[in-house]
Motif scaffolding. Structure first.
Motif, mmCIF file in Angstrom:
data_model
loop_
_atom_site.group_PDB
_atom_site.id
_atom_site.type_symbol
_atom_site.label_atom_id
_atom_site.label_comp_id
_atom_site.label_asym_id
_atom_site.label_seq_id
_atom_site.Cartn_x
_atom_site.Cartn_y
_atom_site.Cartn_z
ATOM 1 N N ASP A 25 -33.580 -17.716 -114.045
ATOM 2 C CA ASP A 25 -33.118 -16.652 -113.825
ATOM 3 C C ASP A 25 -33.964 -15.615 -113.280
ATOM 4 N N GLN A 26 -35.191 -16.186 -112.970
ATOM 5 C CA GLN A 26 -36.386 -15.471 -112.333
ATOM 6 C C GLN A 26 -36.469 -15.632 -110.978
ATOM 7 N N GLU A 27 -35.585 -16.697 -110.380
ATOM 8 C CA GLU A 27 -35.834 -17.168 -109.200
ATOM 9 C C GLU A 27 -34.689 -16.122 -108.108
ATOM 10 N N GLY A 28 -35.235 -14.861 -108.046
ATOM 11 C CA GLY A 28 -34.566 -13.941 -107.408
ATOM 12 C C GLY A 28 -33.407 -13.211 -107.934
ATOM 13 N N ASP A 29 -32.680 -12.638 -107.109
ATOM 14 C CA ASP A 29 -31.559 -11.942 -107.885
ATOM 15 C C ASP A 29 -30.375 -12.375 -107.894
ATOM 16 N N PHE A 30 -30.073 -13.685 -107.412
ATOM 17 C CA PHE A 30 -28.673 -14.251 -107.344
ATOM 18 C C PHE A 30 -28.185 -14.409 -108.615
ATOM 19 N N HIS A 31 -28.678 -15.103 -109.459
ATOM 20 C CA HIS A 31 -27.996 -15.184 -110.939
ATOM 21 C C HIS A 31 -27.757 -14.098 -111.656
ATOM 22 N N PRO A 32 -28.546 -13.039 -111.862
ATOM 23 C CA PRO A 32 -28.301 -11.954 -112.472
ATOM 24 C C PRO A 32 -27.263 -11.056 -111.633
ATOM 25 N N ILE A 33 -27.058 -11.111 -110.406
ATOM 26 C CA ILE A 33 -26.005 -10.462 -109.790
ATOM 27 C C ILE A 33 -24.683 -10.989 -110.173
ATOM 28 N N VAL A 34 -24.426 -12.410 -110.099
ATOM 29 C CA VAL A 34 -23.500 -13.094 -110.162
ATOM 30 C C VAL A 34 -22.951 -12.691 -111.617
ATOM 31 N N ALA A 35 -23.822 -13.000 -112.581
ATOM 32 C CA ALA A 35 -23.495 -12.430 -113.968
ATOM 33 C C ALA A 35 -22.897 -11.109 -114.174
ATOM 34 N N HIS A 36 -23.571 -10.320 -113.557
ATOM 35 C CA HIS A 36 -23.121 -8.686 -113.939
ATOM 36 C C HIS A 36 -21.798 -8.590 -113.368
#
Length: 279
Positions: A25-36
């Motif tokens: 979850d700290q490897e860029g914005d991809f995972h937080p964006i997808v979750a949101h």
């Protein structure tokens, strides 16, 4: 958190792999964006009860818990103890008391029927065997009128995955793509429809980008250590065959170079369906 029964080699590899990836979850914005974005698809309301399958480090669970408030609740389920430890530390830091974490095999989890208002699975579908069977069970866990929201990977995603699918045939191996069940919007639609959901919506989001040749080379080693590749490709080949496959991959990369770099597609589908209120 109770220890899960890890009952085969694949599950053990999943367990080990994600225990090593607790900082994803700290490897860029991809995972937080997808979750949101996935949460936005499901229209969560205060007071609702949420199930987050393959919760990982709690990206969906934590945001959902903040929306449902203390009158609602969230259960996050994952096989990886390391992931859940990371999630719990974030939950504690956020001061949330309405999230329960369970270390369980998501194929054998048992919840009351007609219990949850929303069920999520963000970026977990490729790692779950027997998706149609599991979806039917998750359908049972939802209240009538409840919503399920999932992400799927398009058939065009990942230059390495697409190479492996083609290359595996040279060795008499069938390498199932990570998008086997969600390759196209039509497949996503059918997947949910066959599991009993209605009012299905499938939307697309493009995360692909151009990468340099060195980064594309490095993807080979990263993907080869993924449990899906280990179980469906690596275990069938000896070291000479693996070296030959890598050489073929690097040769193919040469043909993909453009002035912008090498295009590495990552198209995701957000799949949302509703459990019928009555039949």
């Amino acid at each position: 958190m109770n220890n899960s029964s890890i009952h085969n080699d694949y599950k053990q590899q999943i367990f080990d792999y994600f225990n090593r990836r607790t900082n994803y979850d700290q490897e860029g914005d991809f995972h937080p964006i997808v979750a949101h974005h996935l949460i936005q698809c499901a229209d969560i309301l205060p007071g609702q009860h949420i199930l987050d399958i393959a919760t990982g480090t709690g990206l969906v669970a934590i945001e959902a818990a903040q929306i449902v408030g203390n009158s609602g609740s969230v259960v996050g389920v994952d096989l990886s103890e390391g992931m859940l430890r990371r999630s719990q530390s974030k939950i504690t830091a956020a001061g949330l008391t309405n999230i329960e974490l369970k270390q369980e095999d998501i194929e054998t989890i048992d919840f009351p029927y007609n219990h949850f208002d929303r069920i999520f699975c963000c970026c977990g579908i490729p790692y779950i065997p027997n998706i149609p069977t599991n979806l039917r069970q998750w359908h049972n866990f939802l209240k009538p009128g409840g919503i399920i929201a999932l992400t799927g990977i398009a058939e065009t995603a990942s230059i390495v995955s697409n190479f492996l699918i083609k290359n595996a045939k040279n060795y008499g191996v069938k390498f199932p793509s990570w998008s086997e069940e969600t390759a196209t919007p039509e497949k996503c639609q059918n997947l949910l429809q066959n599991a009993g959901f209605e009012k299905i919506q499938v939307t697309e989001e493009q995360f692909g980008d151009y990468i340099n040749f060195e980064s594309a080379q490095n993807l080979w080693e990263i993907i080869l250590h993924n449990p899906l590749t280990q179980m469906n490709f690596v275990k069938y080949l000896n070291s000479d065959q693996l070296n030959a496959a890598k050489a073929q991959y690097l040769a193919e990369l040469e043909t993909l170079v453009t002035p912008q770099g090498i295009w590495n597609d990552l198209t995701l589908y957000y799949m949302v369906g509703r459990k019928p209120i009555s039949r």
